[in-house]
Design a protein around this motif. Sequence first.
Motif, PDB file in Angstrom:
ATOM      1  N   PHE A  68      -0.068  -2.333  -4.283  1.00 57.65           N
ATOM      2  CA  PHE A  68      -0.592  -3.390  -3.548  1.00 57.65           C
ATOM      3  C   PHE A  68       0.268  -4.642  -3.572  1.00 57.65           C
ATOM      4  CE2 PHE A  68      -4.350  -4.884  -1.386  1.00 57.65           C
ATOM      5  CZ  PHE A  68      -4.530  -6.181  -1.681  1.00 57.65           C
TER       6      PHE A  68
ATOM      7  N   CYS B 265      -0.023  -8.476  -3.570  1.00 53.60           N
ATOM      8  CA  CYS B 265      -0.929  -9.593  -3.365  1.00 53.60           C
ATOM      9  C   CYS B 265      -0.392 -10.961  -2.889  1.00 53.60           C
ATOM     10  CB  CYS B 265      -1.690 -10.075  -5.030  1.00 53.60           C
ATOM     11  SG  CYS B 265      -2.765 -11.381  -4.866  1.00 53.60           S
TER      12      CYS B 265
ATOM     13  N   ALA C   4      -2.993   0.405  -8.651  1.00 48.42           N
ATOM     14  CA  ALA C   4      -4.483   0.501  -8.385  1.00 48.42           C
ATOM     15  C   ALA C   4      -4.518   2.121  -8.130  1.00 48.42           C
ATOM     16  CB  ALA C   4      -4.688   0.043  -7.003  1.00 48.42           C
TER      17      ALA C   4
ATOM     18  N   ILE D  67      -4.649  -3.691 -13.945  1.00 50.05           N
ATOM     19  CA  ILE D  67      -3.879  -4.194 -12.947  1.00 50.05           C
ATOM     20  C   ILE D  67      -3.279  -5.613 -13.345  1.00 50.05           C
ATOM     21  CG2 ILE D  67      -5.072  -2.951 -11.240  1.00 50.05           C
ATOM     22  CD1 ILE D  67      -6.183  -5.876 -10.445  1.00 50.05           C
TER      23      ILE D  67
ATOM     24  N   PHE E   9      -9.584  -9.009  -4.087  1.00 52.50           N
ATOM     25  CA  PHE E   9      -8.694  -8.091  -4.174  1.00 52.50           C
ATOM     26  C   PHE E   9      -9.276  -6.743  -4.575  1.00 52.50           C
ATOM     27  CE2 PHE E   9      -6.450  -5.943  -7.478  1.00 52.50           C
ATOM     28  CZ  PHE E   9      -5.351  -5.370  -6.779  1.00 52.50           C
TER      29      PHE E   9
ATOM     30  N   ASN F 290     -10.631  -5.062  -1.534  1.00 56.95           N
ATOM     31  CA  ASN F 290      -9.547  -4.352  -0.672  1.00 56.95           C
ATOM     32  C   ASN F 290      -9.069  -3.250  -1.415  1.00 56.95           C
ATOM     33  OD1 ASN F 290      -9.855  -6.536   1.435  1.00 56.95           O
ATOM     34  ND2 ASN F 290      -8.192  -7.674   0.186  1.00 56.95           N
ATOM     35  N   THR F 291      -8.723  -3.253  -2.763  1.00 55.71           N
ATOM     36  CA  THR F 291      -8.396  -2.222  -3.449  1.00 55.71           C
ATOM     37  C   THR F 291      -8.937  -1.008  -3.122  1.00 55.71           C
ATOM     38  OG1 THR F 291      -7.162  -3.433  -4.907  1.00 55.71           O
ATOM     39  CG2 THR F 291      -7.434  -1.460  -5.523  1.00 55.71           C
TER      40      THR F 291
ATOM     41  N   GLU G 172      -9.233   0.682   0.007  1.00 61.01           N
ATOM     42  CA  GLU G 172      -8.095   1.531   0.344  1.00 61.01           C
ATOM     43  C   GLU G 172      -8.198   2.998  -0.100  1.00 61.01           C
ATOM     44  OE1 GLU G 172      -5.237   1.002   1.878  1.00 61.01           O
ATOM     45  OE2 GLU G 172      -5.498  -0.982   2.517  1.00 61.01           O
ATOM     46  N   ASN G 173      -9.072   3.142  -1.225  1.00 56.82           N
ATOM     47  CA  ASN G 173      -9.273   4.564  -1.784  1.00 56.82           C
ATOM     48  C   ASN G 173     -10.528   5.240  -1.493  1.00 56.82           C
ATOM     49  OD1 ASN G 173      -6.826   4.765  -3.853  1.00 56.82           O
ATOM     50  ND2 ASN G 173      -7.237   2.688  -3.780  1.00 56.82           N
TER      51      ASN G 173
END
Length: 300
Positions: free
Chosen positions: A13, A15, A24, A38, A127, A130-131, A134-135
């Motif tokens: 990812f 940033c 991540a 992270i 963040f 968003n992370t 994504e998963n």
Amino acid sequence: MKKLLILFSIFVFTCSNDTESVLAPSNAVEYGIKEYGILFQGLDRDYIVYVPESYQPETPSPLLFVYHGFGGNNENIMNYTGFNEIADQENFIIVYPQGSNFLGTPHWNVGGWTVGSTTDDVAFTNFLINTVSENYSINSDRIYATGMSNGGFMSFLLACQMSDQFAAAASVTGSMTPETLNECSPVRAVPILQIHGTNDVVVPYNGIQPWNTPIDNVLNYWADHNNCNTSPQIISLDDVDTNNDITVDQISYSDGTNGTVVKHYKVYGGEHFWFTNADIKSSELVWNFFSTYDLNGVID
């Protein structure tokens, strides 16, 4: 807890802040408790994700952020709040972020006694949204923030600065610093829950310290912002345990924009605790409150 080493099944990812590469979780569903490390804005940051067995990728899940107190850690607040057990029943994903060190102590940068910190915890939270999104399949209309003490201050900061993403916020033994209050700029009505003891000497109910806005002022700010009734409804809860020297009033400012409510559990005799007793169970109250709202207001 054993740290998860993310070596192979990762995605990178990037940033936009300082264009850093961070590690991540993978796209494979990881049920249960997982801990991640992270690099974000030059700082090593940690967070825990809990995914209940009931989670199904085809069904978008609510997302709950839980913030620990000043000097605390994410594993402890995970254990003593019992939110994982509630998530098992109600099917939502939880993120427990870890605060970065400020003068050697884990904290959330909310102003007040943390003035001088350069950590951007609002950006870190964005963040993480968003992370995790994504998963996992996340219902972006149902993201919530709660925390204890400094974590409660952080929840209010997110309600002020990320009201377009957080559907509701709850504070247990926290408040708003003058910086958070003076710079608060929510773009929508935000349902608010506050649980606080009248005998709290760490974050005094009446705001003795200059960084601690009195709880009544916090409630009035949100009731006014949300266009709630100015006269609250007050209900005294049953005194189930007559030996614990506490009683509880439920104070509700209702009929706000889109059905929003500002609700307060005033714990007479209560100290600086995440209350879990016969008279008041903080985690159950927090989730019951959150489950009523999404970004659009009251859930039909």
